[in-house]
Design a protein around this motif. Structure first.
Motif, mmCIF file in Angstrom:
data_model
loop_
_atom_site.group_PDB
_atom_site.id
_atom_site.type_symbol
_atom_site.label_atom_id
_atom_site.label_comp_id
_atom_site.label_asym_id
_atom_site.label_seq_id
_atom_site.Cartn_x
_atom_site.Cartn_y
_atom_site.Cartn_z
ATOM 1 N N LEU A 57 0.837 -1.198 0.000
ATOM 2 C CA LEU A 57 0.000 0.000 0.000
ATOM 3 C C LEU A 57 0.873 1.250 0.000
ATOM 4 O O LEU A 57 1.890 1.320 0.698
ATOM 5 C CB LEU A 57 -0.915 0.022 1.222
ATOM 6 N N ARG A 58 0.466 2.248 -0.760
ATOM 7 C CA ARG A 58 1.204 3.510 -0.851
ATOM 8 C C ARG A 58 0.350 4.651 -0.294
ATOM 9 O O ARG A 58 -0.872 4.674 -0.487
ATOM 10 C CB ARG A 58 1.545 3.828 -2.314
ATOM 11 N N ASP A 98 -7.852 2.098 -0.890
ATOM 12 C CA ASP A 98 -7.782 0.642 -0.999
ATOM 13 C C ASP A 98 -7.067 0.127 -2.248
ATOM 14 O O ASP A 98 -6.267 -0.811 -2.155
ATOM 15 C CB ASP A 98 -9.185 0.047 -0.908
ATOM 16 N N PRO A 99 -7.319 0.660 -3.458
ATOM 17 C CA PRO A 99 -6.597 0.140 -4.625
ATOM 18 C C PRO A 99 -5.222 0.770 -4.813
ATOM 19 O O PRO A 99 -4.539 0.464 -5.793
ATOM 20 C CB PRO A 99 -7.517 0.513 -5.791
ATOM 21 N N GLY A 100 -4.799 1.613 -3.876
ATOM 22 C CA GLY A 100 -3.552 2.365 -4.025
ATOM 23 C C GLY A 100 -2.336 1.590 -3.570
ATOM 24 O O GLY A 100 -1.697 1.949 -2.576
ATOM 25 N N ARG A 108 -1.152 5.855 -7.746
ATOM 26 C CA ARG A 108 -1.732 7.157 -8.084
ATOM 27 C C ARG A 108 -2.891 6.998 -9.060
ATOM 28 O O ARG A 108 -3.967 7.584 -8.876
ATOM 29 C CB ARG A 108 -0.658 8.064 -8.700
ATOM 30 N N VAL A 109 -2.701 6.195 -10.093
ATOM 31 C CA VAL A 109 -3.745 5.992 -11.091
ATOM 32 C C VAL A 109 -4.959 5.305 -10.470
ATOM 33 O O VAL A 109 -6.112 5.671 -10.726
ATOM 34 C CB VAL A 109 -3.199 5.166 -12.274
ATOM 35 N N ALA A 110 -4.717 4.290 -9.634
ATOM 36 C CA ALA A 110 -5.815 3.532 -9.054
ATOM 37 C C ALA A 110 -6.629 4.371 -8.074
ATOM 38 O O ALA A 110 -7.864 4.299 -8.059
ATOM 39 C CB ALA A 110 -5.276 2.284 -8.361
ATOM 40 N N THR A 111 -5.977 5.166 -7.246
ATOM 41 C CA THR A 111 -6.727 5.989 -6.287
ATOM 42 C C THR A 111 -7.527 7.071 -7.000
ATOM 43 O O THR A 111 -8.664 7.373 -6.607
ATOM 44 C CB THR A 111 -5.795 6.618 -5.242
ATOM 45 N N ALA A 112 -6.969 7.642 -8.071
ATOM 46 C CA ALA A 112 -7.711 8.654 -8.821
ATOM 47 C C ALA A 112 -8.959 8.059 -9.465
ATOM 48 O O ALA A 112 -9.987 8.734 -9.605
ATOM 49 C CB ALA A 112 -6.818 9.282 -9.885
#
Length: 290
Positions: A57-58, A98-100, A108-112
């Protein structure tokens, strides 16, 4: 690992997205690490599912603008008109965090991507903005998961009840459900002969289900708009419930999740089996020892 959507085999066990039992039409929309089943009549998700790799996780900055998904008709989505000039928030179903996971760019792409309207549902601000138990359930499950790689799949959506109150052309849900599932994935893969601690030679699946009620809060919002008497503002209540109960309440096929329930009596139905939660220590994430 990268996933273009919710991945049923992410835990080493096949766990399909819960789907409506009545066969209603849904639009399946995929995003990085999560998927949404959108009910175009109710204009809200009937199910969301996300896979989380807790080990990678980031903590990425909060960036993203809410937007309609061009893959679904605009009239099938609850858009910005629902949330303006009132006390309703665009409540993330799949949490932004959660998807980050993965690389910084993947995170970055997943959280956006979580800022798509099909991934939102109206939540009263005092519910959505609070630091209460509901918003920390995924973190609590990740901390508990005994798999070395801390993999968790989480399913969340509103309960789309026929009696939900109308507001601006949308029926506002009064309750939300969540199911978290985890397993000993890495331990199973690490054994030379493919033998794990599971009873059948595969990973052990576990699941816990939760239900949140915001009825009093929604009644306050809708009554204030209509000019009716505003009821007292009650706190929202969070319950741990049998996984099978989510299937009953939300009209969903929860598949193998019901049999993986950590509650000792998952077959029990009704409010008598619900455990009201006040603090994280109230959550049961392991079956009691005999």
């Amino acid at each position: 690992m990268t996933t273009a959507s919710y991945e049923p085999g992410f835990l080493g066990v096949d766990v399909p997205l819960p789907r409506p039992l009545d066969g209603r039409e849904v639009l399946e929309l995929t995003y990085p690490r999560f998927s949404v089943l959108l009910d175009p009549v109710r204009r809200l998700a009937v199910t969301t599912g996300v896979v989380i790799d807790g080990a990678t996780l980031r903590d990425v900055p909060r960036r993203g603008d809410w937007r309609l998904d061009p893959r679904a008709p605009a009239e099938a989505q609850a858009g910005p008109e629902i949330y303006s000039g009132n006390d309703l928030d665009r409540g993330h179903l799949v949490r932004r965090r959660d998807p980050g996971w993965g690389t910084d760019e993947q995170a970055r792409v997943a959280t956006a991507a979580t800022f798509a309207y099909p991934n939102a549902a109206p939540q009263v601000a005092s519910f959505n903005q609070s630091k209460e138990l509901w918003l920390g359930l995924e973190d609590h499950v990740l901390e508990h998961a005994d798999a070395e790689d801390l993999r968790v799949s989480v399913f969340t959506a509103p309960v789309l009840d026929d009696d939900d109150p109308p507001y601006r052309g949308l029926q506002v849900p009064l309750r939300f459900w969540k199911i978290a599932a985890w397993s000993s994935v890495r331990a199973a893969r690490a054994t030379p002969a493919g033998v794990s601690d599971g009873p059948d030679g595969g990973p052990v699946l576990a699941a816990a289900a939760f239900l949140l009620d915001q009825s009093d809060l929604v009644e306050r919002v809708t009554a204030s708009v209509s000019g009716a008497a505003v009821p007292p503002l009650g706190a929202f209540r969070t319950f741990q419930v049998p996984v099978a109960e989510i299937g009953d309440v939300a009209g969903l096929d929860v598949g193998p999740l019901a049999a993986a329930d950590v509650l000792e009596t998952p077959s029990v139905r009704g409010a008598g089996a619900w455990r009201e939660l006040a603090v994280p220590d109230d959550i049961r994430l392991a079956r009691p020892r005999p």
